[in-house]
Design an enzyme around this catalytic site. Structure first.
Site, PDB file in Angstrom:
ATOM      1  N   GLY A  71       0.816  -1.214   0.000  1.00  0.00           N
ATOM      2  CA  GLY A  71       0.000   0.000   0.000  1.00  0.00           C
ATOM      3  C   GLY A  71       0.846   1.259   0.000  1.00  0.00           C
ATOM      4  N   GLY A  72       0.581   2.124   0.998  1.00  0.00           N
ATOM      5  CA  GLY A  72       1.292   3.401   1.076  1.00  0.00           C
ATOM      6  C   GLY A  72       2.792   3.244   1.168  1.00  0.00           C
TER       7      GLY A  72
ATOM      8  N   GLY B  80      16.747  10.698 -34.834  1.00  0.00           N
ATOM      9  CA  GLY B  80      16.328  11.283 -33.561  1.00  0.00           C
ATOM     10  C   GLY B  80      17.188  10.795 -32.410  1.00  0.00           C
ATOM     11  N   ALA B  81      17.664   9.559 -32.522  1.00  0.00           N
ATOM     12  CA  ALA B  81      18.474   9.019 -31.426  1.00  0.00           C
ATOM     13  C   ALA B  81      19.832   9.724 -31.369  1.00  0.00           C
ATOM     14  CB  ALA B  81      18.647   7.517 -31.589  1.00  0.00           C
TER      15      ALA B  81
END
Ligand code: HXC
Length: 514
Positions: A168-169, A404-405
């Site tokens: 959980g938390g 782009g790389a």
């Protein structure tokens, strides 16, 4: 009179240090786990620990929830190899290390101290999450902790280790910290456990499969490191700390007794790169050859293995290394590798650690899977992170740097200070085959001997475009070097750039494409 008071004090101290009692300690040991105090002894320098909030108890009104001194947490400060750190360590022997109102206050307090004095904060987690009986007060306790995590982010290094269940938390705070270490077969992290998964989704899954160390180190990327046991976990925290400054206003320590010659040339370096550009090789061999004494402390070793990130020293200086790994996906950039590298670049920049980038990538990974899952959104994070970073940035292109790389991997126009290339570098918009298919589509379609023609055109293209010299003529490559000079060249650059100062326009904060 005084004696009685002293006795009371020692009784209470003894009670506090007994945690949940002998039977719970035995149960903890029987699960292969150490107690909170044993963990602290492993982590901190001997006799350096001062505990605070030892006598805190919960204020819950459920009479069935026993009060224990410390309320399931041991917090305080000490040193690691002489360096001050603050720590909070969950004590599973007390109410399963669950976090109620007062335990939440203890964590927040020690985090505030660390923030005010500018020291790393280390959390050791072994917790059942929000203490069910304390209801909303437990949830508010987590809220406070998350708030502190965000305040501390980029100000002091935050490290967490998961050595037990973290439910959980208890998982969100670690994930807001800079580094998470999980101990194999002991650390588990999940928002909801296997029972809830079964109830809601009718899926059968074990704790290990759902949220074990290997799952988070290989699949989710939540864990940056796997430790084989608790000793290894503490050693990893110590090593990590050694590369980092105390806070964002300090520089990492420079090791002056560096035994590795800064100009050490490795004539074999170029031979690691195969003659055939389609053959892969292990980029880590190149990294180990150029850094001090071959010591590379890899982060996220098992996650998105097509990119390698980690810390090393060069000429005694701490550096963050980002490198494509041709052994996986030919070194292409995809969603996970973009996230991994972007987060690492931002960490280094936050804490004044220069960035050294080694490039050999054919481009961004194509395909519907990547496009539909958001390669555009995630890939742009890497561009953003490099542009945003103001620390010294040095990039060395070793092999392919396409499209782009090429831009994303610390190219000149993203604000990199020194761009180096080996003579083997291939810098172009597309790889030869893809480029030929596009620009000669018509003539190849009509050709009776398309395959041979394509091969020849690709060779021609490679000779014409796939080299570092056009970029060097434009000044986007500053230096073309013999590979064996890589170490000396990069260390010289780090020294030359040591006093770099670069400012950015005022803003509240940027809006990275999350
Ligand atoms: C109160 C808890 C507790 C909790 C465990 N205990 N979790 N008490 N609140 N959340 C207690 C148990 O009752 C038990 O008490 C002792 O701790 C040890 O637990 P065991 O179950 O015996 O241990 P083990 O078998 O090792 O199992 C550990 C565990 C399991 C996997 C963590 O206890 C468990 O599933 N706990 C609940 C996890 C959970 O759902 N937490 C709430 C999450 S919601 P006794 O007296 O018998 O020794 C949440 C919301 C925050 O955290 C969200 C913020 C974003």
């Amino acid at each position: 009179m005084h004696e009685e008071k002293l006795k009371q004090y020692y009784d209470r101290k003894h009670n506090a240090e007994a945690g949940g009692g002998q039977d719970k300690v035995e149960s903890q040991h029987s699960k292969g786990k150490l107690t909170a105090r044993e963990r602290i002894n492993l982590l901190l320098d001997p006799n350096s620990f001062t505990e605070i909030d030892k006598f805190v108890t919960h204020r819950g009104d459920d009479p069935e929830v026993k009060k224990y001194y410390g309320d399931g947490l041991v917090t305080g400060y000490g040193t690691i190899n002489g360096r001050r750190v603050f720590i909070y360590v969950y004590d599973f022997t007390v109410l399963g290390g669950s976090l109620g109102e007062m335990a939440g206050k203890k964590v927040s307090k020690v985090m505030s101290h660390a923030l005010k004095v500018g020291c790393p904060i280390i959390g050791i987690l072994d917790s059942g999450g929000a203490r069910i009986q304390e209801g909303v007060s437990s949830l508010d306790g987590y809220g406070d902790i998350f708030h502190k995590n965000a305040l501390a982010s980029g100000v002091i290094p935050q490290i967490t280790a998961s050595i037990g269940p973290c439910a959980g938390g208890a998982v969100y705070s670690p994930s807001m910290t800079d580094f998470v270490i999980m101990v194999e077969n002991i650390g588990q992290m999940f928002v909801t456990g296997p029972e809830v998964v079964k109830e809601v989704l009718s899926q059968e899954v074990t704790f290990e499969e759902l949220g074990g160390a290997r799952t988070h180190a290989t699949k989710s990327g939540v864990a940056h490191f796997i430790a084989k046991d608790e000793v290894d976990c503490m050693d990893k925290i110590k090593t990590l700390i050694s590369f980092l400054p105390q806070n964002n206003r300090e520089e990492p320590m420079i090791l002056t007794d560096n035994s590795d010659d800064i100009n050490r040339a490795d004539p074999n370096l170029i031979n690691i790169l195969p003659d055939n550009p389609y053959q892969s090789y292990d980029m880590k061999e190149i990294i180990k050859s150029i850094v001090d004494n071959g010591n590379f402390f890899e982060v996220h070793e098992l996650f998105a293995e097509n990119i390698v990130v980690g810390f090393a020293r060069m000429g005694g200086r701490s550096v963050g290394i980002i490198a494509n790994q041709p052994l996986f996906l030919a070194g292409a950039l995809d969603i996970h590798s973009s996230n991994k590298a972007a987060r690492f670049v931002r960490f280094c920049d936050s804490f004044n650690i220069p960035i050294v980038t080694l490039v050999d990538t054919p481009g961004y990974l194509p395909g519907t899977d990547q496009e539909h899952n958001g390669i555009i959104r995630h890939g742009s994070k890497l561009l953003y992170a490099y542009c945003e970073a103001t620390v010294p940035k040095i990039t060395c292109i070793i092999g392919k740097a396409y499209g782009g790389a090429y831009i994303a991997m610390g190219s000149k126009n993203l604000g990199t200070d020194l761009n180096i290339a080996w003579p083997t570098a291939e810098i172009a918009v597309l790889g030869p085959e893809a480029a030929i298919t596009i620009i000669h589509r018509k003539s190849l379609k009509d050709s009776p001997d398309a395959a041979t023609k394509k091969k020849n055109l690709a060779k021609e293209y490679r000779n014409k475009f796939a080299n570092p010299y056009i970029a060097a003529e434009r000044g986007t490559i500053d230096l073309v070097i013999d590979p064996m000079e890589s170490r000396g060249t990069i260390i010289n650059a780090l020294n030359a750039l040591a006093n770099k100062r670069e400012t950015r326009p005022w803003k509240k904060h940027g809006n990275i494409n999350l």
